[in-house]
Design an enzyme around this catalytic site. Structure first.
Site, PDB file in Angstrom:
ATOM      1  N   LYS A  83       0.855  -1.196   0.000  1.00  0.00           N
ATOM      2  CA  LYS A  83       0.000   0.000   0.000  1.00  0.00           C
ATOM      3  C   LYS A  83       0.884   1.237   0.000  1.00  0.00           C
ATOM      4  O   LYS A  83       1.766   1.386   0.857  1.00  0.00           O
ATOM      5  CB  LYS A  83      -0.861  -0.032   1.258  1.00  0.00           C
ATOM      6  CG  LYS A  83      -2.213   0.599   1.152  1.00  0.00           C
ATOM      7  CD  LYS A  83      -2.987   0.310   2.445  1.00  0.00           C
ATOM      8  CE  LYS A  83      -4.327   0.969   2.453  1.00  0.00           C
ATOM      9  NZ  LYS A  83      -4.937   0.871   3.798  1.00  0.00           N
ATOM     10  N   VAL A  84       0.654   2.117  -0.963  1.00  0.00           N
ATOM     11  CA  VAL A  84       1.420   3.364  -1.047  1.00  0.00           C
ATOM     12  C   VAL A  84       0.436   4.534  -1.137  1.00  0.00           C
ATOM     13  O   VAL A  84      -0.671   4.378  -1.648  1.00  0.00           O
ATOM     14  CB  VAL A  84       2.376   3.379  -2.281  1.00  0.00           C
ATOM     15  CG1 VAL A  84       3.403   2.258  -2.204  1.00  0.00           C
ATOM     16  CG2 VAL A  84       1.602   3.303  -3.592  1.00  0.00           C
TER      17      VAL A  84
END
Ligand code: E4P
Length: 217
Positions: A83-84
């Protein structure tokens, strides 16, 4: 619509998973903080429990840092989705990581333009935050509808992961619009089973049944 559970509470994930209600899990730094657990330990436990994607979030602010952290998180289990955040650096990290074959969830999306960029960068999931927009008197569900329309216009394969879900109503609204996935806290998923007329009807049936004096077993 796939159901992801937005928690690191192992017991809650297990209960829903045993019912076939869990297609994946999402976590973020706040959820890890609330769990009071070590990120790698708790994420490994979740990944062992659940077959689907388990989102684990990077905390670096630059693309190289996000990529390095993402690859480190990916060592926890094959089903990790990295997740970014939806920043310019997050988009760079997304492109590099998805090109290398990793699942990437681009989070903190609050506009259709951001979602369009994430799809162009090859995101596996885009996470528009419904509740946080509603908190500001904006329309979170309208954003889900806009992204659905844009992605369908051009055949983008990025999955719309409706996030920051606060109510059972959000779940059915996201499903009506055609979100691919919704991630919600366990309490919201359980609340979907509630209806006042179900409770009222059950009370009436129990009361009438008692009057028959019968037993089934
Ligand atoms: C999930 O990926 C998000 O981080 C989460 O749904 C955010 O929810 P919140 O706005 O209730 O913190």
């Amino acid at each position: 619509m796939k159901f992801f559970v937005d928690t690191a509470d192992i017991d809650a994930i297990r209960e829903l998973n045993d019912l076939g209600m869990v297609d994946g899990v999402t976590t973020n730094p706040s959820i890890i903080m609330k769990s009071g657990r070590d990120i790698k330990e708790v994420t490994k436990e979740i990944c062992d429990l659940v077959d689907g994607p388990v989102s684990s979030e990077t905390v670096a602010l630059d693309a190289d840092g996000m990529i390095a952290e993402g690859l480190e998180l990916k060592k926890i289990a094959e089903n990790i989705a990295i997740k970014v955040p939806l920043t310019w650096d997050g988009l760079k990290a997304c492109k590099t990581l998805t090109d290398a074959g990793h699942m990437v969830n681009v989070t903190l999306c609050f506009s259709a333009n951001q979602a369009l960029l994430a799809a162009k960068a090859g995101a596996t999931f885009i996470s528009p935050f419904i509740g946080r927009l509603d908190d500001l008197n904006l329309d979170g569900m309208e954003l889900i509808a806009d992204i659905r329309e844009i992605y369908d216009n051009y055949g983008f394969e990025t999955q719309i992961l409706a996030a920051s879900i606060r109510s059972a109503n959000h779940m059915s609204e996201a499903a009506k619009i055609g979100a691919d996935v919704a991630t919600a806290p366990p309490a919201v998923i359980k609340a979907m089973a509630n209806h006042v007329l179900t409770d009222k009807g059950l009370d009436a049936f129990m009361s009438d049944w008692a009057k028959t004096g019968q037993k089934i077993i």
